[in-house]
Design an enzyme around this catalytic site. Structure first.
Site, PDB file in Angstrom:
ATOM      1  N   LYS A 179      30.122   9.115 -44.004  1.00 47.72           N
ATOM      2  CA  LYS A 179      31.061   9.566 -42.962  1.00 47.72           C
ATOM      3  C   LYS A 179      31.797  10.787 -43.500  1.00 47.72           C
ATOM      4  CE  LYS A 179      34.897   9.483 -41.585  1.00 47.72           C
ATOM      5  NZ  LYS A 179      35.516  10.823 -41.353  1.00 47.72           N
ATOM      6  N   GLY A 232      39.307  11.637 -51.211  1.00 48.44           N
ATOM      7  CA  GLY A 232      40.281  12.065 -50.216  1.00 48.44           C
ATOM      8  C   GLY A 232      41.684  11.847 -50.740  1.00 48.44           C
ATOM      9  N   SER A 233      42.604  11.623 -49.834  1.00 48.86           N
ATOM     10  CA  SER A 233      44.008  11.549 -50.258  1.00 48.86           C
ATOM     11  C   SER A 233      44.368  10.161 -50.794  1.00 48.86           C
ATOM     12  CB  SER A 233      44.912  11.906 -49.088  1.00 48.86           C
ATOM     13  OG  SER A 233      44.771  10.923 -48.081  1.00 48.86           O
ATOM     14  N   THR A 236      45.212   7.617 -47.949  1.00 46.78           N
ATOM     15  CA  THR A 236      44.049   6.985 -47.311  1.00 46.78           C
ATOM     16  C   THR A 236      43.433   5.951 -48.252  1.00 46.78           C
ATOM     17  OG1 THR A 236      43.631   9.028 -46.101  1.00 46.78           O
ATOM     18  CG2 THR A 236      41.834   7.460 -46.185  1.00 46.78           C
ATOM     19  N   ALA A 237      43.427   6.253 -49.536  1.00 44.97           N
ATOM     20  CA  ALA A 237      42.842   5.313 -50.506  1.00 44.97           C
ATOM     21  C   ALA A 237      43.601   3.990 -50.507  1.00 44.97           C
ATOM     22  CB  ALA A 237      42.865   5.922 -51.901  1.00 44.97           C
ATOM     23  N   GLU A 254      38.363   8.833 -55.569  1.00 39.87           N
ATOM     24  CA  GLU A 254      38.671  10.147 -56.165  1.00 39.87           C
ATOM     25  C   GLU A 254      39.748  10.780 -55.301  1.00 39.87           C
ATOM     26  OE1 GLU A 254      37.525  11.216 -58.913  1.00 39.87           O
ATOM     27  OE2 GLU A 254      35.709  10.043 -59.252  1.00 39.87           O
ATOM     28  N   CYS A 288      41.008  19.732 -55.201  1.00 35.30           N
ATOM     29  CA  CYS A 288      41.835  18.693 -55.843  1.00 35.30           C
ATOM     30  C   CYS A 288      42.198  19.080 -57.269  1.00 35.30           C
ATOM     31  CB  CYS A 288      41.090  17.375 -55.825  1.00 35.30           C
ATOM     32  SG  CYS A 288      39.459  17.504 -56.567  1.00 35.30           S
ATOM     33  N   GLU A 392      51.517  16.748 -53.760  1.00 31.09           N
ATOM     34  CA  GLU A 392      50.337  17.606 -53.635  1.00 31.09           C
ATOM     35  C   GLU A 392      50.499  18.486 -52.399  1.00 31.09           C
ATOM     36  OE1 GLU A 392      46.556  15.860 -52.396  1.00 31.09           O
ATOM     37  OE2 GLU A 392      45.580  16.983 -53.990  1.00 31.09           O
TER      38      GLU A 392
END
Ligand code: NAD
Length: 488
Positions: A179, A232-233, A236-237, A254, A288, A392
């Site tokens: 995705k 991703g962020s 979200t993780a 990651e 990143c 970030e």
């Protein structure tokens, strides 16, 4: 005569070796013009379930192929992407806003290399064997693919990061449901068109497009997907961790960074300045691994700032398709506003903005006036506690602060929640080793930036991630290990 608007590109999901239309779509914008140029399937549970079924059905055949057979197919896919490198680079630049030069020289070559690298590395793994002679036993480990891998990737390096997951997953014999980010789906869709020609059997690679909250979450929650590799962020993780917990899924995460550069007074500034400009502003600062906190030893700070700011001002912001542009457009209007808001907050806190946002004039070509552009921005006199030094930002903004001693700078560099990457600049070999050892960071580059050997682990500490990726690490993540004991 009425002008006909150019037909929009409409993407389709790729499930079981076929392109399949979706019942609803979302708009995707060209960040350099602000126009909708593409429609992306707004997939949900139904599409994810169909893709998982196709991946499950393909697993027995794919997992029973030899590593060599799989390797040949991966190499063929690499060749096909490389053959179309220019078309992929154009699409990536248009979709993401990155400069065509960056897409041509970094994103797409690396996507090609990801397949070649794992095509080769899968041939060279060995498993362990131990002997207990006194008990007449040998023990050995065997590794097998896990099943259907769920792969979720972000918008900043679209095909680069997606293939960094697809390649090891299928090299190890898994089948996948991927995705990509809903904001940058085009190159993944283009790659689907090459899979059959490369010899990838139907159902081995399925790509379902859509948002994180619908398609992403359906993948994370699917009971037949035992592992999720996510880039991703950090936010979200956290959600993915919660949602996958009831299923005890294997996760590789990651995540974000707030990466320091530490510049000692014996650094070679002729190397350090151009590299730190790149590490701050490459890909609009949307990597990143980008540097966003620059600690400079007091004795050289004013010279560093003078030279750094003068060079930053030379970075050309322009139409991403212009090969002379150094900085393209940021991914979205919302993201541009967010990045700008940090500069505003810094000003309100009394920091000095030395160049870029609000200081220099941004002139854009006529066709790009509605694009999401921003000048490389350098902020000084900012406190370590400021959100600009803690959070970030993920844009072309970097903060420069002074330090006095080695101990002090290590403590300050470590005083954020993230721990992804750091750079250290010094000509004192003992010092770079000492500092590298003490930094809480998954990667430390000394006197360089972004030089990667894909054999070695990649990943972050603290809120920057869980797990590592690389030749051995990805092999371990994408396989299940078993210990077998034989008594003779
Ligand atoms: P994001 O977390 O918003 O989205 C990443 C992906 O997750 C997208 O495909 C998105 O659709 C999906 N997603 C969102 N919500 C989801 C949910 N609830 N369930 C499942 N999937 C969901 O990140 P982004 O804005 O696309 O990317 C930028 C972030 O990625 C930055 O924080 C950056 O540092 C990080 N990043 C990390 C690395 C690394 O290797 N450590 C590399 C690149 C980017």
């Amino acid at each position: 005569m009425m002008a006909h608007s150019k037909a929009l590109l409409v993407l389709e999901n790729f499930i079981g070796g076929k392109f399949v239309p979706c019942s609803s779509y979302i708009d995707s914008y060209n960040p350099s013009t602000g126009d909708v140029y593409c429609r992306v399937p707004d997939s949900g549970e139904e599409e994810i379930d169909a893709a998982v079924k196709a991946a499950k059905a393909a697993f027995p055949i794919w997992s029973s192929k030899s590593p060599l057979e799989r390797s040949q197919i991966l190499n063929k896919l690499a060749d096909l992407i490389e053959h179309d490198l220019e078309a992929f680079a154009q699409a990536e630049s248009k979709d993401q806003g990155k400069t065509i030069t960056f897409a041509r020289t970094v994103d797409i070559p690396r996507a090609v290399y990801n397949f070649r690298f794992f095509a080769s590395s899968i041939l060279h793994h060995t498993t362990e064997c131990t002997e207990m002679a006194s008990l007449g036993c040998v023990h050995y480990t065997s590794r097998a693919p896990v099943g259907v891998a769920g792969l979720i990737s972000p918008w900043n390096l679209p095909l680069y990061l997606l293939t960094w997951k697809i390649a090891p997953a299928i090299a190890c014999g898994n089948t996948v449901v991927a995705k990509p980010s809903e904001m940058t789906s085009v190159t993944a869709w283009m790659m689907c068109g090459l899979l059959e020609k490369a010899g990838v059997p139907h159902g081995v690679v399925n790509v379902v497009f859509g948002t994180g909250s619908k398609a992403g979450e359906a993948l994370v929650c699917h009971p037949d997907v035992p592992l999720i590799s996510f880039t991703g962020s950090t936010l979200t993780a956290q959600r993915i961790t919660e949602k996958s917990a009831p299923h005890c899924k294997r996760l590789s995460l990651e995540l974000g960074g707030k990466n320091p550069a530490i510049i000692f007074d014996d650094a070679d500034l002729s190397q350090c300045i151009p590299t730190t400009l790149r590490s701050s502003f490459a890909n609009q600062g949307e990597i990143c691994l980008c540097t966003s906190r620059i600690f400079v030893q007091r004795g050289i700070c004013s010279e560093f700032l003078k030279r750094f700011v003068a060079e930053a001002k030379k970075w050309k912001v322009g139409n991403p398709s212009d090969p002379t542009a150094d900085v393209g457009a940021l991914i979205s209007k919302e993201h541009l506003e967010k990045v700008r808001s940090y500069v505003k907050k810094a000003r309100a806190e009394g920091a000095r903005v030395l160049c870029g946002e609000g200081v220099d004039a941004l002139t854009l070509p006529t066709g790009n006036q509605k694009g999401y552009f921003m000048l490389p921005t350098v902020i000084a006199e900012v406190k370590d506690e400021s959100c600009c030094m803690q959070e970030e930002i993920f844009g072309p903004v970097t903060c420069v602060v002074e330090f006095d001693t080695e101990e002090e700078v290590i403590e300050r560099a470590n005083s954020v929640k993230y721990g992804l990457a750091a750079t250290v600049w010094s000509s004192n070999v003992g010092r770079v080793h000492r500092v590298a050892q003490k930094l809480q960071s998954g990667l430390v580059w000394t006197n360089c930036w972004l030089i990667r050997d894909l054999n070695l682990p990649f990943g972050g500490m603290k809120a920057s991630g869980i797990g590592r990726e690389g030749a051995k690490d990805s092999y371990e993540f994408f396989t299940e290990v078993k210990t077998i004991t034989i008594k003779h």
